[in-house]
Design a protein around this motif. Structure first.
Motif, short mmCIF file in Angstrom:
data_model
loop_
_atom_site.label_atom_id
_atom_site.label_comp_id
_atom_site.label_asym_id
_atom_site.label_seq_id
_atom_site.Cartn_x
_atom_site.Cartn_y
_atom_site.Cartn_z
N THR A 146 0.83 -1.19 0.00
CA THR A 146 0.00 0.00 0.00
C THR A 146 0.87 1.25 0.00
O THR A 146 0.37 2.37 0.15
N GLY A 147 2.18 1.05 -0.19
CA GLY A 147 3.11 2.15 -0.43
C GLY A 147 3.04 3.26 0.62
O GLY A 147 2.93 3.01 1.82
N GLN A 148 3.07 4.49 0.13
CA GLN A 148 3.08 5.65 1.00
C GLN A 148 1.82 5.70 1.87
O GLN A 148 1.88 6.03 3.04
N LYS A 149 0.69 5.29 1.28
CA LYS A 149 -0.56 5.27 2.04
C LYS A 149 -0.49 4.28 3.20
O LYS A 149 -1.06 4.51 4.26
N GLY A 150 0.22 3.19 2.96
CA GLY A 150 0.37 2.18 4.00
C GLY A 150 1.18 2.72 5.17
O GLY A 150 0.83 2.50 6.33
N SER B 76 1.55 5.01 10.61
CA SER B 76 1.97 6.17 11.38
C SER B 76 0.78 6.74 12.17
O SER B 76 0.88 7.02 13.37
N ALA B 77 -0.38 6.88 11.49
CA ALA B 77 -1.57 7.43 12.15
C ALA B 77 -2.03 6.50 13.27
O ALA B 77 -2.39 6.95 14.37
N GLY C 257 -0.20 4.33 14.89
CA GLY C 257 0.81 4.37 15.94
C GLY C 257 0.63 5.57 16.85
O GLY C 257 0.68 5.45 18.09
N LYS C 258 0.39 6.72 16.24
CA LYS C 258 0.17 7.94 17.02
C LYS C 258 -1.08 7.81 17.91
O LYS C 258 -1.06 8.13 19.10
N ALA C 259 -2.18 7.35 17.30
CA ALA C 259 -3.43 7.22 18.05
C ALA C 259 -3.29 6.21 19.19
O ALA C 259 -3.81 6.43 20.30
N ALA C 260 -2.57 5.14 18.94
CA ALA C 260 -2.39 4.11 19.97
C ALA C 260 -1.52 4.64 21.11
O ALA C 260 -1.79 4.38 22.30
N ALA C 261 -0.49 5.39 20.76
CA ALA C 261 0.40 5.95 21.78
C ALA C 261 -0.36 6.93 22.68
O ALA C 261 -0.19 6.94 23.90
N LYS C 262 -1.21 7.70 22.02
CA LYS C 262 -2.01 8.67 22.79
C LYS C 262 -2.97 7.93 23.72
O LYS C 262 -3.07 8.23 24.92
N ALA C 263 -3.61 6.91 23.16
CA ALA C 263 -4.60 6.15 23.94
C ALA C 263 -3.96 5.47 25.14
O ALA C 263 -4.54 5.41 26.23
N ALA C 264 -2.75 4.93 24.95
CA ALA C 264 -2.10 4.18 26.02
C ALA C 264 -1.14 5.05 26.82
O ALA C 264 -0.45 4.55 27.72
#
Lengths: 413, 413
Positions: free
Chosen positions: A90-94, A99-100, A102-109
């Protein structure tokens, strides 16, 4: 897509104990499937160490790249897994999606992005929209509970016909520690890796480098010794998390792989790896029989494994077993094509305890009736003694049935 | 065993001209099959030269061993082929059978045993009783006729659903020479070799070492570039006979592989090898579609061929084509698992003229409707550009259908 449960599914499931320091929650995010869970969040207490092994594909998925980046630090706080979309090719979109997430999970945890691990399984090549589920992560982290192992295993399924869980206990010093694991198959299963996804957690206090060494060694004779169809996924991921919570109960903290107190844990880890790997094989797409291939008398163990995989991946051997035909001639063929040292005139072949070929010829004493009865079993053992050395290896596969073709001829649509 | 003729069978067959110096006869010896021919004798005039390539299996059949022993002398007077029993993994009994057949054939053709070539195809591991047919050889040699090419092709079939013949002409100097060939598949077809049996004859006067060089080179892009199921037979045999009869009509005798007068013959030989190899693929067990895999932009041609074979041998790619599903994600997977240099972000994939993936992502411009229409065709071309070099290769395979499983699940019984 088939929905019939594999006849090789476990008759009973173990009760999964909690692992102190691990909590889980699942959700129906609607990524692809309707009316079932497709999102798993696993939350770990601080100071959880992590080890991982991944596909050897040269075209790995974006989540595999993401995990490989975080693994060297050896710390994990949260794992996010989705089914229905592999986020592979899925290239750059992947990369944007991981990344998105990862960020959301880091914020949540409430942790750093380096403590996040991700896995995705499903269709390749379709962009994964992290926005479908990233807003759910905060709630999932909050509601996560320790007793959700079966639910977790269900949320990561794709064409699996049953969920895969296992639990074992071991002694670390004088203290009982627990190892729990989940896995999912079911096609594109081949070394290396042999599962698409598997996640294992323990409360044992083991440092990440030790954990990594144990996991790498343990996979050789388990997950990397099973094959469904010789096709290696772009997404294969096996992660092992150790919360260390048992230290509070007096378990010794292990930081050296040679520590003799590890022996019980090693055995237990190998056992759970084997259990999960075999559950994957037994749910191979369309599988009706489990096939164990034992090769011995090879020039080396490495050579034995190559020969065993040549047999295990032979469509002609696998269709013969599906047809309950003890077609040992095809085993000879598969030995011959492996390209490893072999000598036709020293080769012996057994199906179960029935020797069908000996020293380059059909064994005149075997009973067609007995072997026919044996082939109706749902677990078949094929043994080949090459007669030239002391190398041996065991691998597992399943038969190749019309159902495999039906499932895979109509997956994407 | 299936009896339905492959939908990819030739619509018409060529009329096979006689090759001066070659005569054939067939018989119903009753080796396994009933009510059909299963024995072929091909008789060659004196001074016929021969070249051959064989399976790379390390467990070759007794006839392969026999041919390999006689090949270095480069002379052939008689070929005996039976179907129904491969005489493979038959040990001492297998050698006794080839020895007895060789003696009987030499007596029948009034030649030395060194001028005899043998091939057997069918079940592995069952002893072949040469006594069933060796007494027929003398009569067959006597009654052999030049116009029996189609009959010859029929006698060597096993699970083939149609017979495979081809003819081409070439110029040698100013003289027309002819090349005729027959082949049989249909399972256990993989490099190297890719056919189980193929026999080609020409009236061109070409010395055995030259013939061998041409044959070895020609198979690389033809018989060794096709795969049905990745399984390599123990019996694969390709023999090329040159009677030299065209010398009487003024054709130059060729004894140097660099002779420029060979160019037309080389092209014609490659053409007949490709025709026969593709006929084998198109009769792959259960085949409904021919798949051409073109890999380009690889690091080298060798690397390209490995990637192409990884795609061609992937059960998931083959079942997708059977299901008329342009599942290019599985092509990515197969590129990734090949273990050859590749870069996900430079990879592009076409089905026919439809580009589905470009530089590591799904091509947003492709039309699902157009590609769906394309996938209904019976000849599918999959092209992958790795984007990292100039190596390229083309291989051919067929789809993997339920019929393949049905045929191979019940072959021996």
């Amino acid at each position: 897509m088939s929905t019939a449960i594999s006849p090789l599914a476990p008759k009973t499931y173990p009760k999964m104990p909690a692992i102190e320091g691990v909590r889980m929650a699942t959700a129906e995010a609607g990524i692809k499937y309707k009316g079932r869970t497709d999102l798993l969040v696993m939350v770990f207490d601080p100071d959880t160490s992590v080890a991982g092994v991944f596909t050897r594909s040269l075209c790995p998925s974006a989540p595999v790249d993401f995990c490989r980046q975080n693994l060297p630090a050896g710390k994990a706080r949260v794992l996010v897994v989705n089914s229905g979309n592999a986020n592979a090719f899925t290239g750059q979109k992947g990369r944007a999606a991981t990344s998105a997430t990862g960020k959301a999970a880091a914020k949540a945890a409430a942790c750093s992005e380096g403590d996040v691990f991700l896995a995705s399984t499903g269709v390749i090549g379709e962009p994964l929209d992290a926005g479908i589920f990233s807003h759910l992560l905060e709630g999932l982290v909050k509601e996560a509970q320790p007793d959700k192992w079966a639910e977790a295993a269900c949320a990561i399924m794709t064409t699996d016909t049953y969920h895969k869980i296992a639990t074992v206990t071991a002694k670390l010093g004088d203290v009982d520690v627990t190892i729990n694991g989940i896995a999912k198959g079911a096609g594109m299963i081949a070394p290396d890796m042999a599962t698409m996804l598997s996640f294992i957690a323990t409360d044992a206090p083991i440092a990440a480098p030790v954990l990594q060494a144990l996991l790498a060694k343990g996979t050789g004779k388990t997950f990397n010794a099973v094959t469904v169809d010789s096709d290696t996924s772009t997404s294969d991921t096996l992660l092992l998390f150790a919360t260390g919570a048992a230290a509070k109960r007096g378990a010794p903290v292990i930081s050296d792989v040679k520590d003799p107190r590890l022996s019980s844990f090693k055995r237990a880890l190998d056992k759970i790896l084997k259990s999960l790997a075999l559950q994957v094989v037994r749910d191979g797409e369309g599988a009706r029989k489990q096939i164990e291939i034992r090769v011995e008398g090879a020039k080396s163990s490495r050579s034995a494994k190559r020969v065993a995989l040549s047999i295990a991946n032979s469509p002609l051997v696998k269709t013969a077993v599906a047809g309950e035909d003890a077609n040992w001639g095809r085993v000879v063929m598969a030995v011959g094509k492996a390209g490893e040292p072999a000598d036709r005139d020293r080769l012996s072949i057994w199906f179960g305890d029935h020797r069908l070929a000996h020293e380059g010829e059909r064994d005149p004493s075997y009973s067609e009736e007995a072997i026919s009865a044996y082939m109706t079993r749902d677990e078949i053992v094929i043994r080949a003694d090459l007669g030239i050395g002391r190398g041996k290896a065991t691998v597992w596969t399943c038969d190749l049935t019309k159902e495999y073709v039906a499932i895979n001829g109509d997956y994407r649509s």
